[in-house]
Design a protein around this motif. Structure first.
Motif, PDB file in Angstrom:
ATOM      1  N   PRO A 122       0.843  -1.198   0.000  1.00 18.06           N
ATOM      2  CA  PRO A 122       0.000   0.000   0.000  1.00 18.06           C
ATOM      3  C   PRO A 122       0.877   1.247   0.000  1.00 18.06           C
ATOM      4  N   LEU A 123       0.602   2.143  -0.911  1.00 18.14           N
ATOM      5  CA  LEU A 123       1.383   3.365  -1.049  1.00 18.14           C
ATOM      6  C   LEU A 123       0.550   4.536  -0.556  1.00 18.14           C
ATOM      7  N   PRO A 124       0.828   5.029   0.650  1.00 24.27           N
ATOM      8  CA  PRO A 124       0.039   6.162   1.164  1.00 24.27           C
ATOM      9  C   PRO A 124       0.154   7.375   0.241  1.00 24.27           C
ATOM     10  N   ARG A 125      -0.949   8.074   0.058  1.00 25.04           N
ATOM     11  CA  ARG A 125      -0.977   9.233  -0.846  1.00 25.04           C
ATOM     12  C   ARG A 125       0.029  10.297  -0.433  1.00 25.04           C
ATOM     13  N   HIS A 126       0.223  10.462   0.862  1.00 31.19           N
ATOM     14  CA  HIS A 126       1.095  11.540   1.314  1.00 31.19           C
ATOM     15  C   HIS A 126       2.565  11.302   0.979  1.00 31.19           C
ATOM     16  N   VAL A 127       2.938  10.079   0.584  1.00 32.04           N
ATOM     17  CA  VAL A 127       4.320   9.816   0.208  1.00 32.04           C
ATOM     18  C   VAL A 127       4.707  10.677  -0.996  1.00 32.04           C
ATOM     19  N   ALA A 128       3.752  10.944  -1.871  1.00 35.66           N
ATOM     20  CA  ALA A 128       4.023  11.770  -3.042  1.00 35.66           C
ATOM     21  C   ALA A 128       3.754  13.249  -2.783  1.00 35.66           C
ATOM     22  N   GLY A 129       3.485  13.627  -1.534  1.00 32.41           N
ATOM     23  CA  GLY A 129       3.297  15.031  -1.205  1.00 32.41           C
ATOM     24  C   GLY A 129       1.850  15.479  -1.144  1.00 32.41           C
ATOM     25  N   VAL A 130       0.902  14.542  -1.279  1.00 33.78           N
ATOM     26  CA  VAL A 130      -0.511  14.903  -1.174  1.00 33.78           C
ATOM     27  C   VAL A 130      -0.802  15.248   0.293  1.00 33.78           C
ATOM     28  N   PRO A 131      -1.454  16.373   0.563  1.00 32.25           N
ATOM     29  CA  PRO A 131      -1.731  16.735   1.964  1.00 32.25           C
ATOM     30  C   PRO A 131      -2.555  15.661   2.676  1.00 32.25           C
ATOM     31  N   VAL A 132      -2.289  15.499   3.955  1.00 26.63           N
ATOM     32  CA  VAL A 132      -2.986  14.517   4.776  1.00 26.63           C
ATOM     33  C   VAL A 132      -4.072  15.230   5.568  1.00 26.63           C
ATOM     34  N   PRO A 133      -5.323  14.768   5.470  1.00 27.50           N
ATOM     35  CA  PRO A 133      -6.362  15.374   6.306  1.00 27.50           C
ATOM     36  C   PRO A 133      -6.019  15.190   7.787  1.00 27.50           C
ATOM     37  N   THR A 134      -6.180  16.237   8.565  1.00 27.62           N
ATOM     38  CA  THR A 134      -5.805  16.159   9.972  1.00 27.62           C
ATOM     39  C   THR A 134      -6.585  15.081  10.721  1.00 27.62           C
ATOM     40  N   ALA A 135      -7.794  14.768  10.287  1.00 23.32           N
ATOM     41  CA  ALA A 135      -8.601  13.747  10.964  1.00 23.32           C
ATOM     42  C   ALA A 135      -7.930  12.376  10.912  1.00 23.32           C
ATOM     43  N   GLU A 136      -7.038  12.133   9.945  1.00 24.65           N
ATOM     44  CA  GLU A 136      -6.363  10.832   9.855  1.00 24.65           C
ATOM     45  C   GLU A 136      -5.413  10.599  11.028  1.00 24.65           C
ATOM     46  N   ALA A 137      -5.086  11.638  11.773  1.00 24.61           N
ATOM     47  CA  ALA A 137      -4.187  11.490  12.917  1.00 24.61           C
ATOM     48  C   ALA A 137      -4.941  11.136  14.193  1.00 24.61           C
ATOM     49  N   ARG A 138      -6.264  11.175  14.152  1.00 22.33           N
ATOM     50  CA  ARG A 138      -7.071  10.910  15.355  1.00 22.33           C
ATOM     51  C   ARG A 138      -6.688   9.565  15.970  1.00 22.33           C
ATOM     52  N   GLY A 139      -6.420   9.580  17.254  1.00 16.45           N
ATOM     53  CA  GLY A 139      -6.056   8.366  17.965  1.00 16.45           C
ATOM     54  C   GLY A 139      -4.583   8.002  17.868  1.00 16.45           C
ATOM     55  N   ASN A 140      -3.809   8.780  17.112  1.00 16.42           N
ATOM     56  CA  ASN A 140      -2.394   8.461  16.930  1.00 16.42           C
ATOM     57  C   ASN A 140      -1.439   9.458  17.575  1.00 16.42           C
ATOM     58  N   ILE A 141      -1.933  10.651  17.906  1.00 15.04           N
ATOM     59  CA  ILE A 141      -1.052  11.684  18.446  1.00 15.04           C
ATOM     60  C   ILE A 141      -1.882  12.671  19.253  1.00 15.04           C
ATOM     61  N   GLU A 142      -1.250  13.257  20.235  1.00 17.70           N
ATOM     62  CA  GLU A 142      -1.905  14.288  21.029  1.00 17.70           C
ATOM     63  C   GLU A 142      -1.405  15.651  20.536  1.00 17.70           C
ATOM     64  N   ASN A 143      -2.223  16.690  20.720  1.00 16.94           N
ATOM     65  CA  ASN A 143      -1.829  18.066  20.401  1.00 16.94           C
ATOM     66  C   ASN A 143      -1.322  18.216  18.964  1.00 16.94           C
ATOM     67  N   LEU A 144      -2.044  17.625  18.021  1.00 17.06           N
ATOM     68  CA  LEU A 144      -1.645  17.661  16.612  1.00 17.06           C
ATOM     69  C   LEU A 144      -1.390  19.092  16.154  1.00 17.06           C
ATOM     70  N   ALA A 145      -0.236  19.311  15.548  1.00 16.08           N
ATOM     71  CA  ALA A 145       0.101  20.621  14.990  1.00 16.08           C
ATOM     72  C   ALA A 145       0.222  20.561  13.474  1.00 16.08           C
ATOM     73  N   GLY A 146       0.377  19.385  12.906  1.00 22.25           N
ATOM     74  CA  GLY A 146       0.520  19.247  11.461  1.00 22.25           C
ATOM     75  C   GLY A 146       1.303  17.990  11.139  1.00 22.25           C
ATOM     76  N   PHE A 147       1.751  17.901   9.901  1.00 27.91           N
ATOM     77  CA  PHE A 147       2.504  16.748   9.423  1.00 27.91           C
ATOM     78  C   PHE A 147       3.837  17.230   8.873  1.00 27.91           C
ATOM     79  N   ALA A 148       4.873  16.463   9.090  1.00 27.24           N
ATOM     80  CA  ALA A 148       6.199  16.801   8.591  1.00 27.24           C
ATOM     81  C   ALA A 148       6.557  15.862   7.442  1.00 27.24           C
ATOM     82  N   GLN A 149       7.138  16.420   6.418  1.00 24.11           N
ATOM     83  CA  GLN A 149       7.654  15.564   5.357  1.00 24.11           C
ATOM     84  C   GLN A 149       9.117  15.294   5.664  1.00 24.11           C
ATOM     85  N   VAL A 150       9.457  14.026   5.708  1.00 28.18           N
ATOM     86  CA  VAL A 150      10.822  13.581   5.938  1.00 28.18           C
ATOM     87  C   VAL A 150      11.236  12.817   4.689  1.00 28.18           C
ATOM     88  N   PRO A 151      12.473  12.996   4.209  1.00 34.00           N
ATOM     89  CA  PRO A 151      12.887  12.228   3.030  1.00 34.00           C
ATOM     90  C   PRO A 151      12.671  10.728   3.251  1.00 34.00           C
TER      91      PRO A 151
END
Length: 163
Positions: free
Chosen positions: A36-65
């Motif tokens: 499975p190739l997540p869409r965000h791997v190619a730089g597509v923005p990730v909806p913030t709701a996808e982080a629900r249950g995975n992190i507290e105090n969500l501020a955004g997503f970081a792109q790492v090489p």
């Protein structure tokens, strides 16, 4: 170990390996391998709701090489297979180093792995002046297990101390 289905090597561009076309070729290879190739791997923005249950105090997503190493030949509980291993890092030469290790593993017949137990562990690092003192501390910890289990039960309903 039976040989898994062979996967092609990760494509390289001898002139410039950092072009959008070179990255797209590696994403296509990864997708063609059935992972499975997540869409965000190619730089597509990730909806913030996808982080629900995975992190507290969500501020955004970081792109790492993200680089691909492999293929890694392994014999798993699902049978022999080859996979590409995505590695997120900013450490130069790390992906290439892992890829060389995977090539050596393949030449030696591949890796074998089984999951014996799943769980979460959080461990402090304790340093003792001698092996004798470390062994004494281990004995105290084992003798105190029931007390620590009661303390954990009183502290959280989300986990339990197993050992």
């Amino acid at each position: 170990m039976p040989r898994p289905k062979a996967l092609p090597p990760v494509p390289r561009d001898p002139v410039d390996d950092y072009t959008p076309a070179a990255a797209a070729a590696r994403r296509a290879l990864w997708a063609a391998a059935g992972a499975p190739l997540p869409r965000h791997v190619a730089g597509v923005p990730v909806p913030t709701a996808e982080a629900r249950g995975n992190i507290e105090n969500l501020a955004g997503f970081a792109q790492v090489p993200l680089g691909l190493a492999g293929p890694l030949h392994c014999d798993t509980s699902r049978g022999p297979r080859s996979v590409y291993v995505p590695l997120a890092t900013t450490e130069g030469a790390m992906v290439a180093s892992y890829a060389r290790g995977m090539k050596l593993l393949a030449a030696g017949g591949g890796a074998q792995a089984r999951v014996l137990r799943e769980g979460l562990t959080q461990n402090p690092v304790l340093v003792y002046a001698s092996n004798a003192r470390a062994e004494a501390a281990r004995a105290v910890a084992e003798a105190s297990l029931a007390r620590w289990q009661r303390l954990v039960r009183a502290t959280t309903r989300h986990g339990r101390l197993v050992r």
